[in-house]
Design a protein around this motif. Structure first.
Motif, PDB file in Angstrom:
ATOM      1  N   THR A 157      22.155 -44.983  80.915  1.00  0.00           N
ATOM      2  CA  THR A 157      21.924 -44.900  79.474  1.00  0.00           C
ATOM      3  C   THR A 157      20.965 -46.035  79.111  1.00  0.00           C
ATOM      4  O   THR A 157      21.370 -47.168  78.953  1.00  0.00           O
ATOM      5  CB  THR A 157      23.249 -45.052  78.702  1.00  0.00           C
ATOM      6  OG1 THR A 157      24.186 -44.138  79.235  1.00  0.00           O
ATOM      7  CG2 THR A 157      23.067 -44.787  77.226  1.00  0.00           C
TER       8      THR A 157
ATOM      9  N   GLU B 150      21.204 -43.809  72.596  1.00  0.00           N
ATOM     10  CA  GLU B 150      21.548 -42.757  73.559  1.00  0.00           C
ATOM     11  C   GLU B 150      23.008 -42.871  73.978  1.00  0.00           C
ATOM     12  O   GLU B 150      23.530 -43.972  74.159  1.00  0.00           O
ATOM     13  CB  GLU B 150      20.646 -42.890  74.786  1.00  0.00           C
ATOM     14  CG  GLU B 150      20.902 -41.854  75.862  1.00  0.00           C
ATOM     15  CD  GLU B 150      19.956 -42.023  77.053  1.00  0.00           C
ATOM     16  OE1 GLU B 150      19.734 -41.016  77.719  1.00  0.00           O
ATOM     17  OE2 GLU B 150      19.472 -43.139  77.311  1.00  0.00           O
TER      18      GLU B 150
ATOM     19  N   LYS C  38      25.877 -41.093  76.824  1.00  0.00           N
ATOM     20  CA  LYS C  38      26.118 -40.230  77.987  1.00  0.00           C
ATOM     21  C   LYS C  38      27.602 -40.307  78.297  1.00  0.00           C
ATOM     22  O   LYS C  38      28.246 -41.332  78.071  1.00  0.00           O
ATOM     23  CB  LYS C  38      25.318 -40.689  79.202  1.00  0.00           C
ATOM     24  CG  LYS C  38      23.837 -40.442  79.078  1.00  0.00           C
ATOM     25  CD  LYS C  38      23.135 -40.756  80.367  1.00  0.00           C
ATOM     26  CE  LYS C  38      21.644 -40.526  80.207  1.00  0.00           C
ATOM     27  NZ  LYS C  38      20.912 -40.873  81.411  1.00  0.00           N
TER      28      LYS C  38
END
Length: 69
Positions: free
Chosen positions: A12, A17, A19
């Protein structure tokens, strides 16, 4: 499938972001989520919880604590 880690380091990388991946232990029937989130300041938040919802709630609490400092 996108890998969550490479050599134990989060993949990441982009700010904002997130994940996650589901996993279970061989000897337990429970499902867990490993969750990584890269904050806009570049700091990584990571946790393991029984649900994605709980991971995101923990992330929001972490962000809230960061902002109050």
């Amino acid at each position: 499938m996108t890998r969550l880690t490479e050599n134990g380091i989060s993949t990441t990388r982009n700010t904002g972001e997130e994940k996650y991946e589901r996993f279970s232990f061989r000897d337990r029937p429970y499902i867990f989520y490993q969750y990584d989130y890269r904050h806009t300041d570049g700091e990584l938040f990571s946790c393991v919880k029984p649900s994605l919802k709980e991971c995101r709630e923990a992330r929001e609490e972490w962000i809230k604590n960061k902002q109050s400092k």
